[in-house]
Design a protein around this motif. Structure first.
Motif, PDB file in Angstrom:
ATOM      1  N   ILE A 297       1.829  56.686  -4.808  1.00 36.24           N
ATOM      2  CA  ILE A 297       1.485  56.373  -6.208  1.00 36.24           C
ATOM      3  C   ILE A 297       2.175  55.109  -6.686  1.00 36.24           C
ATOM      4  O   ILE A 297       1.549  54.230  -7.301  1.00 36.24           O
ATOM      5  CB  ILE A 297       1.849  57.568  -7.113  1.00 36.24           C
ATOM      6  CG1 ILE A 297       0.935  58.765  -6.803  1.00 36.24           C
ATOM      7  CG2 ILE A 297       1.758  57.183  -8.589  1.00 36.24           C
ATOM      8  CD1 ILE A 297       1.415  60.077  -7.405  1.00 36.24           C
ATOM      9  N   ASN A 298       3.467  54.994  -6.417  1.00 33.55           N
ATOM     10  CA  ASN A 298       4.248  53.888  -6.984  1.00 33.55           C
ATOM     11  C   ASN A 298       4.147  52.586  -6.196  1.00 33.55           C
ATOM     12  O   ASN A 298       4.326  51.509  -6.770  1.00 33.55           O
ATOM     13  CB  ASN A 298       5.727  54.284  -7.082  1.00 33.55           C
ATOM     14  CG  ASN A 298       5.964  55.415  -8.063  1.00 33.55           C
ATOM     15  OD1 ASN A 298       5.082  55.758  -8.849  1.00 33.55           O
ATOM     16  ND2 ASN A 298       7.145  56.010  -8.025  1.00 33.55           N
ATOM     17  N   HIS A 299       3.861  52.656  -4.896  1.00 34.71           N
ATOM     18  CA  HIS A 299       3.908  51.451  -4.067  1.00 34.71           C
ATOM     19  C   HIS A 299       2.624  51.168  -3.289  1.00 34.71           C
ATOM     20  O   HIS A 299       2.122  50.047  -3.305  1.00 34.71           O
ATOM     21  CB  HIS A 299       5.095  51.542  -3.094  1.00 34.71           C
ATOM     22  CG  HIS A 299       6.406  51.739  -3.763  1.00 34.71           C
ATOM     23  ND1 HIS A 299       6.965  50.798  -4.614  1.00 34.71           N
ATOM     24  CD2 HIS A 299       7.276  52.783  -3.744  1.00 34.71           C
ATOM     25  CE1 HIS A 299       8.113  51.238  -5.084  1.00 34.71           C
ATOM     26  NE2 HIS A 299       8.335  52.441  -4.566  1.00 34.71           N
ATOM     27  N   ILE A 300       2.095  52.178  -2.612  1.00 29.66           N
ATOM     28  CA  ILE A 300       0.980  51.905  -1.704  1.00 29.66           C
ATOM     29  C   ILE A 300      -0.324  51.648  -2.448  1.00 29.66           C
ATOM     30  O   ILE A 300      -1.048  50.685  -2.137  1.00 29.66           O
ATOM     31  CB  ILE A 300       0.834  53.060  -0.687  1.00 29.66           C
ATOM     32  CG1 ILE A 300       2.101  53.131   0.190  1.00 29.66           C
ATOM     33  CG2 ILE A 300      -0.408  52.861   0.178  1.00 29.66           C
ATOM     34  CD1 ILE A 300       2.140  54.312   1.144  1.00 29.66           C
TER      35      ILE A 300
ATOM     36  N   LYS B 191      -8.011  59.154 -10.934  1.00 30.30           N
ATOM     37  CA  LYS B 191      -8.845  59.350 -12.133  1.00 30.30           C
ATOM     38  C   LYS B 191      -8.316  58.514 -13.285  1.00 30.30           C
ATOM     39  O   LYS B 191      -9.098  57.920 -14.042  1.00 30.30           O
ATOM     40  CB  LYS B 191      -8.851  60.834 -12.494  1.00 30.30           C
ATOM     41  CG  LYS B 191      -9.726  61.198 -13.685  1.00 30.30           C
ATOM     42  CD  LYS B 191     -11.192  61.139 -13.321  1.00 30.30           C
ATOM     43  CE  LYS B 191     -11.588  62.291 -12.425  1.00 30.30           C
ATOM     44  NZ  LYS B 191     -13.037  62.254 -12.104  1.00 30.30           N
ATOM     45  N   ARG B 192      -7.004  58.443 -13.415  1.00 36.86           N
ATOM     46  CA  ARG B 192      -6.387  57.660 -14.494  1.00 36.86           C
ATOM     47  C   ARG B 192      -6.784  56.193 -14.404  1.00 36.86           C
ATOM     48  O   ARG B 192      -6.964  55.525 -15.413  1.00 36.86           O
ATOM     49  CB  ARG B 192      -4.861  57.815 -14.387  1.00 36.86           C
ATOM     50  CG  ARG B 192      -4.034  56.792 -15.146  1.00 36.86           C
ATOM     51  CD  ARG B 192      -4.110  56.972 -16.644  1.00 36.86           C
ATOM     52  NE  ARG B 192      -3.221  56.062 -17.328  1.00 36.86           N
ATOM     53  CZ  ARG B 192      -3.476  54.780 -17.596  1.00 36.86           C
ATOM     54  NH1 ARG B 192      -4.617  54.240 -17.196  1.00 36.86           N
ATOM     55  NH2 ARG B 192      -2.598  54.040 -18.249  1.00 36.86           N
TER      56      ARG B 192
ATOM     57  N   ALA C 144       8.275  68.464 -14.937  1.00 41.59           N
ATOM     58  CA  ALA C 144       9.688  68.061 -14.942  1.00 41.59           C
ATOM     59  C   ALA C 144      10.182  67.841 -13.521  1.00 41.59           C
ATOM     60  O   ALA C 144      10.898  66.866 -13.240  1.00 41.59           O
ATOM     61  CB  ALA C 144      10.523  69.121 -15.644  1.00 41.59           C
ATOM     62  N   GLU C 145       9.812  68.715 -12.610  1.00 43.15           N
ATOM     63  CA  GLU C 145      10.204  68.555 -11.207  1.00 43.15           C
ATOM     64  C   GLU C 145       9.520  67.344 -10.584  1.00 43.15           C
ATOM     65  O   GLU C 145      10.123  66.623  -9.780  1.00 43.15           O
ATOM     66  CB  GLU C 145       9.842  69.816 -10.427  1.00 43.15           C
ATOM     67  CG  GLU C 145      10.638  71.052 -10.813  1.00 43.15           C
ATOM     68  CD  GLU C 145      10.116  72.292 -10.126  1.00 43.15           C
ATOM     69  OE1 GLU C 145      10.737  72.714  -9.135  1.00 43.15           O
ATOM     70  OE2 GLU C 145       9.092  72.846 -10.583  1.00 43.15           O
ATOM     71  N   ILE C 146       8.259  67.130 -10.931  1.00 42.22           N
ATOM     72  CA  ILE C 146       7.532  65.965 -10.422  1.00 42.22           C
ATOM     73  C   ILE C 146       8.230  64.681 -10.860  1.00 42.22           C
ATOM     74  O   ILE C 146       8.461  63.760 -10.067  1.00 42.22           O
ATOM     75  CB  ILE C 146       6.072  65.986 -10.909  1.00 42.22           C
ATOM     76  CG1 ILE C 146       5.310  67.152 -10.264  1.00 42.22           C
ATOM     77  CG2 ILE C 146       5.372  64.659 -10.616  1.00 42.22           C
ATOM     78  CD1 ILE C 146       3.930  67.392 -10.860  1.00 42.22           C
ATOM     79  N   GLU C 147       8.598  64.633 -12.136  1.00 42.12           N
ATOM     80  CA  GLU C 147       9.235  63.422 -12.670  1.00 42.12           C
ATOM     81  C   GLU C 147      10.638  63.246 -12.120  1.00 42.12           C
ATOM     82  O   GLU C 147      11.108  62.117 -11.929  1.00 42.12           O
ATOM     83  CB  GLU C 147       9.236  63.486 -14.188  1.00 42.12           C
ATOM     84  CG  GLU C 147       7.826  63.380 -14.751  1.00 42.12           C
ATOM     85  CD  GLU C 147       7.761  63.501 -16.260  1.00 42.12           C
ATOM     86  OE1 GLU C 147       6.730  63.093 -16.813  1.00 42.12           O
ATOM     87  OE2 GLU C 147       8.719  64.012 -16.871  1.00 42.12           O
ATOM     88  N   ASP C 148      11.309  64.357 -11.837  1.00 43.64           N
ATOM     89  CA  ASP C 148      12.644  64.277 -11.237  1.00 43.64           C
ATOM     90  C   ASP C 148      12.596  63.619  -9.867  1.00 43.64           C
ATOM     91  O   ASP C 148      13.602  63.076  -9.401  1.00 43.64           O
ATOM     92  CB  ASP C 148      13.235  65.690 -11.124  1.00 43.64           C
ATOM     93  CG  ASP C 148      14.679  65.674 -10.640  1.00 43.64           C
ATOM     94  OD1 ASP C 148      15.508  65.009 -11.288  1.00 43.64           O
ATOM     95  OD2 ASP C 148      14.971  66.323  -9.610  1.00 43.64           O
ATOM     96  N   ARG C 149      11.426  63.647  -9.223  1.00 38.70           N
ATOM     97  CA  ARG C 149      11.238  63.024  -7.913  1.00 38.70           C
ATOM     98  C   ARG C 149      10.693  61.601  -8.007  1.00 38.70           C
ATOM     99  O   ARG C 149      10.311  61.009  -7.008  1.00 38.70           O
ATOM    100  CB  ARG C 149      10.304  63.876  -7.054  1.00 38.70           C
ATOM    101  CG  ARG C 149      10.886  65.224  -6.684  1.00 38.70           C
ATOM    102  CD  ARG C 149      12.135  65.078  -5.839  1.00 38.70           C
ATOM    103  NE  ARG C 149      12.798  66.362  -5.592  1.00 38.70           N
ATOM    104  CZ  ARG C 149      13.958  66.494  -4.981  1.00 38.70           C
ATOM    105  NH1 ARG C 149      14.588  65.418  -4.543  1.00 38.70           N
ATOM    106  NH2 ARG C 149      14.500  67.676  -4.806  1.00 38.70           N
TER     107      ARG C 149
ATOM    108  N   ALA D 154       4.569  61.649 -14.397  1.00 33.67           N
ATOM    109  CA  ALA D 154       3.433  62.550 -14.632  1.00 33.67           C
ATOM    110  C   ALA D 154       2.797  62.330 -15.988  1.00 33.67           C
ATOM    111  O   ALA D 154       1.618  62.663 -16.185  1.00 33.67           O
ATOM    112  CB  ALA D 154       3.881  64.005 -14.496  1.00 33.67           C
ATOM    113  N   ALA D 155       3.530  61.767 -16.949  1.00 34.62           N
ATOM    114  CA  ALA D 155       2.970  61.521 -18.273  1.00 34.62           C
ATOM    115  C   ALA D 155       1.775  60.585 -18.221  1.00 34.62           C
ATOM    116  O   ALA D 155       0.910  60.615 -19.103  1.00 34.62           O
ATOM    117  CB  ALA D 155       4.048  60.940 -19.198  1.00 34.62           C
ATOM    118  N   GLU D 156       1.701  59.757 -17.167  1.00 36.90           N
ATOM    119  CA  GLU D 156       0.602  58.795 -17.031  1.00 36.90           C
ATOM    120  C   GLU D 156      -0.731  59.468 -16.697  1.00 36.90           C
ATOM    121  O   GLU D 156      -1.788  58.907 -16.973  1.00 36.90           O
ATOM    122  CB  GLU D 156       0.944  57.785 -15.935  1.00 36.90           C
ATOM    123  CG  GLU D 156       2.001  56.765 -16.313  1.00 36.90           C
ATOM    124  CD  GLU D 156       1.470  55.771 -17.326  1.00 36.90           C
ATOM    125  OE1 GLU D 156       0.349  55.268 -17.127  1.00 36.90           O
ATOM    126  OE2 GLU D 156       2.166  55.521 -18.327  1.00 36.90           O
TER     127      GLU D 156
END
Length: 509
Positions: A131-134, A158-159, A179-184, A188-190
């Motif tokens: 998500i963040n790089h590739i 989809k976003r 919360a766990e997703i964001e901790d990693r 997720a708010a996006e």
């Protein structure tokens, strides 16, 4: 035009659409895709073979295909080859410029198998990097995801208005809070509006900590198209025939199906399953000399497993893991002694070459009834299993459910007929042998019961008693048909057709 991760349209370097395949498993990649392509081997099941064949087919057709994988350094032999010297930075630089994109996190590096400990943590680390790089680097026009370990990515796609497809190789899922997703390290708010939650969310803040998201259901919910690895299994899930399928998965898959956004695409066996080239065999053979080849391999199989050496004995082979939840081990156990006893006149033999929780039950049956020499129960070994496909007459597969299944597609390639329960992928690949043997490739029983399995075995032994010439003719036909039907080219073509339907354009050439 391709969609970038910031939501802006970006001019593509090529008119061909860019396809990003996101998979936690792979068996091989084309040499032209990168200097590390032939080291990329991380396999737990059929997903690895499908991903490899699909990427290779796309690449061979000239498509702009990219693949995202966790960097399993130990499995890829990168620790020894590159990590501890200056070559490592060059390897990583080259990979980044090519089409193989390795997600980096220490949780991947030293694993020697894909699914073991910390699977959820591995999944989130993999998806974070994708998500963040590739995705921002590749800027794909379409993303192909696989199973729950990639379940967040369709929501991200989809976003940013990127079409996505998710393939379900099985129905396993995991649940995790935002919360766990964001901790990693995943924001997720996006994309939280495109996730599937345990209960309907009121708002992001309200659901962040106490309303888990289902990863596989999210992937189905957010994707533009979903496919299972057999058409019949798709229908079975939608119709609620399997009580182990969570309602979240069943309902979301049904929604996609009724919207015309779900399909079934069969997996295919690895290309190395070919009796003409298989180095595990005692004697390599083709459809032209199938009876000679199987006779030589039967003798070697009997010797290797401790069965009585008897060229005239029908041999039943069990290749699947001994999992009583799925594979129907208890059905076979219930009838094993009586079946062997009833066919003692032809010296019926059984070779169980598999591991699993049910293995001790079969071992106990052999000891209790003194079946040594008639029934062999041995640990799984790749070479021995391949010898089983070649040397046995019939393959036993009484699965309670089967999303796809591969043994029933491998067996006929070796001239070995399946005795299998009519479910899922088995229904789509095994046709009951007609009375005149002009059609069909195995023996399919309808009722999931010991009696149903015994009926299938009786049918198989009836075929075994036919003349040498008739069996030669039938097995040769089945081998030729299987080689044409069960192959990666056919599977990849179905996926490519799906891509082109979703994108409205050709993806290669």
């Amino acid at each position: 035009m391709a969609a970038a991760a910031n939501g802006e349209a970006v001019e593509s370097d090529s008119k061909k659409p860019t396809i990003l395949v996101v998979t936690p498993e792979i068996t091989y990649l084309p040499e032209g895709m990168g200097n590390m392509a032939q080291r990329m081997h991380a396999k737990a099941g059929g997903m690895a073979d499908v991903s490899a064949s699909l990427v290779s087919a796309l690449y061979d057709q000239g498509a702009d295909v990219h693949v995202a994988l966790p960097n399993y350094r130990r499995m890829f032999n990168m620790d020894v080859q590159a990590h501890h010297d200056r070559e490592y930075s060059r390897v990583r630089e080259n990979l980044g410029k090519e089409r193989i994109h390795l997600a980096e996190d220490r949780v991947f590096y030293h694993r020697d198998q894909i699914y073991a400990d910390e699977n959820l943590r591995v999944s989130l680390a993999f998806q974070r990097e994708v998500i963040n790089h590739i995705i921002p680097q590749v800027r794909p026009d379409l993303i192909h995801c696989n199973d729950w370990m990639t379940g967040l990515i369709p929501a991200v796609a989809k976003r940013f208005d990127i079409p996505s497809l998710i393939t379900l190789h099985n129905i396993h899922t995991e649940k995790v809070t935002m919360a766990e997703i964001e901790d990693r390290g995943i924001d997720a708010a996006e994309f939280w509006e495109h996730l599937f939650f345990e209960r309907p969310p009121y708002s992001y803040e309200e659901s962040r900590i106490h309303n888990p998201t289902d990863l596989l259901a999210s992937g189905i919910f957010a994707s533009d198209h979903v496919n299972t690895v057999s058409e019949t299994f798709l229908y079975e899930v939608v119709e609620g025939r399997h009580d182990f399928v969570p309602d979240s998965i069943k309902n979301e898959l049904a929604n996609k199906h009724y919207a015309g956004c779900a399909s079934g695409i069969l997996n295919a066996p690895d290309v190395s399953y070919d009796p003409l080239t298989d180095d595990s065999l005692a004697f390599k053979y083709s459809a032209e000399n199938v009876m000679e080849g199987k006779a030589a391999n039967k003798r070697r199989l009997q010797e290797a497993t401790g069965l009585n050496v008897n060229p005239n004995a029908p041999v039943l082979f069990w290749p699947s893991r001994l999992d009583p939840m799925q594979k129907g081990c208890q059905l076979f156990a219930d009838i094993l002694y009586q079946t062997v006893a009833d066919y003692s006149d032809v010296d019926l033999q059984v070779a169980i070459i598999a591991n699993g929780t049910f293995k001790t039950h079969f071992e106990n049956i052999v000891k209790m009834h003194g079946l040594a020499g008639r029934v062999a129960v041995v640990d799984f070994d790749e070479d021995l299993s391949r010898l089983g496909y070649a040397g046995a007459d019939f393959m036993i597969m009484p699965s309670r459910f089967e999303p796809c299944g591969l043994p029933q597609m491998v067996s006929p390639k070796y001239g070995t007929l399946s005795v299998a329960h009519d479910t899922g992928g088995i229904h789509d690949t095994v046709e009951h042998l007609h009375q005149d043997c002009s059609q069909g490739n195995g023996f399919r029983f309808q009722h999931y019961s010991p009696e149903g399995l015994r009926w299938g075995i009786n049918e198989a032994i009836g075929f075994f008693k036919r003349s040498y010439e008739e069996k030669q003719h039938v097995l040769a036909r089945i081998m030729r048909e299987s080689a044409t039907r069960f192959n990666h080219t056919t599977t990849a073509a179905a996926y490519i057709n799906r891509y082109e339907t979703m994108l409205g354009c050709k993806v290669g050439g």
